[in-house]
Write a protein that holds these residues in place. Structure first.
Motif, PDB file in Angstrom:
ATOM      1  N   VAL A  27      54.735  24.276  93.794  1.00  0.00           N
ATOM      2  CA  VAL A  27      55.913  23.607  94.354  1.00  0.00           C
ATOM      3  C   VAL A  27      57.162  24.017  93.576  1.00  0.00           C
ATOM      4  N   GLU A  28      57.071  23.994  92.252  1.00  0.00           N
ATOM      5  CA  GLU A  28      58.225  24.379  91.442  1.00  0.00           C
ATOM      6  C   GLU A  28      58.575  25.840  91.661  1.00  0.00           C
TER       7      GLU A  28
ATOM      8  N   ASP B 115      52.477  11.413  81.226  1.00  0.00           N
ATOM      9  CA  ASP B 115      52.375  11.169  82.668  1.00  0.00           C
ATOM     10  C   ASP B 115      52.953   9.812  83.043  1.00  0.00           C
ATOM     11  N   GLU B 116      52.697   8.803  82.221  1.00  0.00           N
ATOM     12  CA  GLU B 116      53.229   7.466  82.497  1.00  0.00           C
ATOM     13  C   GLU B 116      54.751   7.438  82.372  1.00  0.00           C
ATOM     14  N   VAL B 117      55.284   8.236  81.457  1.00  0.00           N
ATOM     15  CA  VAL B 117      56.732   8.348  81.321  1.00  0.00           C
ATOM     16  C   VAL B 117      57.340   8.889  82.611  1.00  0.00           C
ATOM     17  N   ALA B 118      56.762   9.975  83.141  1.00  0.00           N
ATOM     18  CA  ALA B 118      57.277  10.569  84.377  1.00  0.00           C
ATOM     19  C   ALA B 118      57.202   9.581  85.537  1.00  0.00           C
ATOM     20  N   ASP B 119      56.118   8.824  85.612  1.00  0.00           N
ATOM     21  CA  ASP B 119      55.982   7.824  86.672  1.00  0.00           C
ATOM     22  C   ASP B 119      57.020   6.720  86.524  1.00  0.00           C
TER      23      ASP B 119
ATOM     24  N   PHE C  18      66.027  11.445  97.972  1.00  0.00           N
ATOM     25  CA  PHE C  18      65.336  12.410  97.133  1.00  0.00           C
ATOM     26  C   PHE C  18      63.856  12.448  97.481  1.00  0.00           C
ATOM     27  N   LEU C  19      63.218  13.552  97.101  1.00  0.00           N
ATOM     28  CA  LEU C  19      61.807  13.756  97.375  1.00  0.00           C
ATOM     29  C   LEU C  19      61.012  13.735  96.074  1.00  0.00           C
ATOM     30  N   THR C  20      59.787  13.248  96.171  1.00  0.00           N
ATOM     31  CA  THR C  20      58.865  13.292  95.053  1.00  0.00           C
ATOM     32  C   THR C  20      57.452  13.438  95.609  1.00  0.00           C
ATOM     33  N   SER C  21      56.501  13.640  94.732  1.00  0.00           N
ATOM     34  CA  SER C  21      55.097  13.810  95.127  1.00  0.00           C
ATOM     35  C   SER C  21      54.921  14.925  96.154  1.00  0.00           C
TER      36      SER C  21
ATOM     37  N   ARG D 257      51.587  14.922  89.182  1.00  0.00           N
ATOM     38  CA  ARG D 257      50.620  15.464  90.141  1.00  0.00           C
ATOM     39  C   ARG D 257      51.207  16.576  91.020  1.00  0.00           C
ATOM     40  N   THR D 258      52.437  16.995  90.729  1.00  0.00           N
ATOM     41  CA  THR D 258      53.056  18.052  91.519  1.00  0.00           C
ATOM     42  C   THR D 258      52.393  19.402  91.229  1.00  0.00           C
TER      43      THR D 258
END
Length: 265
Positions: free
Chosen positions: A88-89, A10-14, A48-51, A83-84
């Motif tokens: 959504v995917e 998770d920290e990697v993705a952040d 770009f979009l996130t969260s 946290r997605t």
């Protein structure tokens, strides 16, 4: 603040998300967060979009319309955060967005790194960035031909370099031999002790001479001198650098995902 000694998936993705947000403007749109990088018009990460927290196709369409109304350009990339929601995917796939994945490696703080025998130059002026643009152009041509697709335009390469130049406070370095640029590499050191390396590239005529290894040693030791401990680096799943990173001591830690409406650069 306590030093971060390792990084979870998770920290990697952040960390990846934060890297591409550097120098940009963040806008909370309720159902997602927009990151704008006006310095790189035409690049997929310009907007770009996130969260994302959309729960229906109508909400997704509405959110994308909001982005275009704010920026004047369509959103072309969505980053998937820890946290997605899975739905959504599913919505992105339903609407023909293409999945992109990267294998992420972490070099633990315990791995000793030898000093580099090649000194790199910090990219500071237009001449340095033109040299990086020349290397990026070769990289884009190689990447597109390997994927069997049309080679992206020179303007797309220029946008990719402009994006990197705006990723303050990340720094980019150039490796030179006889005054000729033979490689480039970028690094960002976060305040909590984590670092991220990006855009490792060596000119085809200089490959096989250990330049990539020397560039890695240089920026890792630079990051550690700045107080960093774990260092993150990503590789395309179908590309050979992943084997170099594994031999170097980087440990495969996570796979990060994003979705694109068109190919990235």
């Amino acid at each position: 603040m306590m030093q971060v000694m390792e990084l979870t998936a998770d920290e990697v993705a952040d960390l990846v998300e934060q890297f591409w947000s550097l120098g940009g403007e963040s806008v909370d749109l309720g159902l997602g967060r927009l990151v704008r990088s006006p310095a790189a018009p035409g690049h997929p990460l310009e907007n770009f979009l996130t969260s994302l927290r959309v729960g229906s196709e109508d909400q997704l369409v509405s959110l994308l319309a909001d982005v275009e109304a704010i920026t004047g350009a369509p959103c072309r990339r969505v980053l998937i955060s820890p946290r997605t929601p899975p739905a959504v995917e599913a919505l992105l796939v339903l609407n023909d967005w293409s999945l992109d994945t990267q294998l992420q490696f972490v070099l633990p703080a315990s791995v000793a790194i030898e000093p580099a025998t090649l000194m790199l130059e910090l990219a500071q002026d237009d001449e340095d960035w033109r040299a990086i643009e020349g290397l990026f152009r070769i990289d884009h041509i190689e990447e597109d031909r390997r994927a069997g697709r049309a080679v992206r335009s020179v303007s797309e390469t220029c946008a990719a370099v402009l994006l990197r130049r705006g990723l303050t406070p990340a720094t980019y370095f150039v490796a030179r031999h006889d005054s000729r640029a033979v490689g480039c590499i970028g690094v960002w050191t976060r305040s909590d002790g984590a670092a991220m390396i990006e855009d490792v590239f060596v000119h085809p005529e200089a490959r096989g001479e250990g330049i990539a290894t020397q560039m890695l040693r240089f920026v890792i030791r630079t990051a550690r001198e700045r107080g960093s401990r774990p260092v993150l680096i990503g590789a395309e799943a179908d590309d050979t650098p992943k084997h170099l990173y594994a031999r170097f001591g980087f440990r495969p830690t996570a796979v990060t995902r994003s979705y694109s409406a068109s190919r990235a650069g």
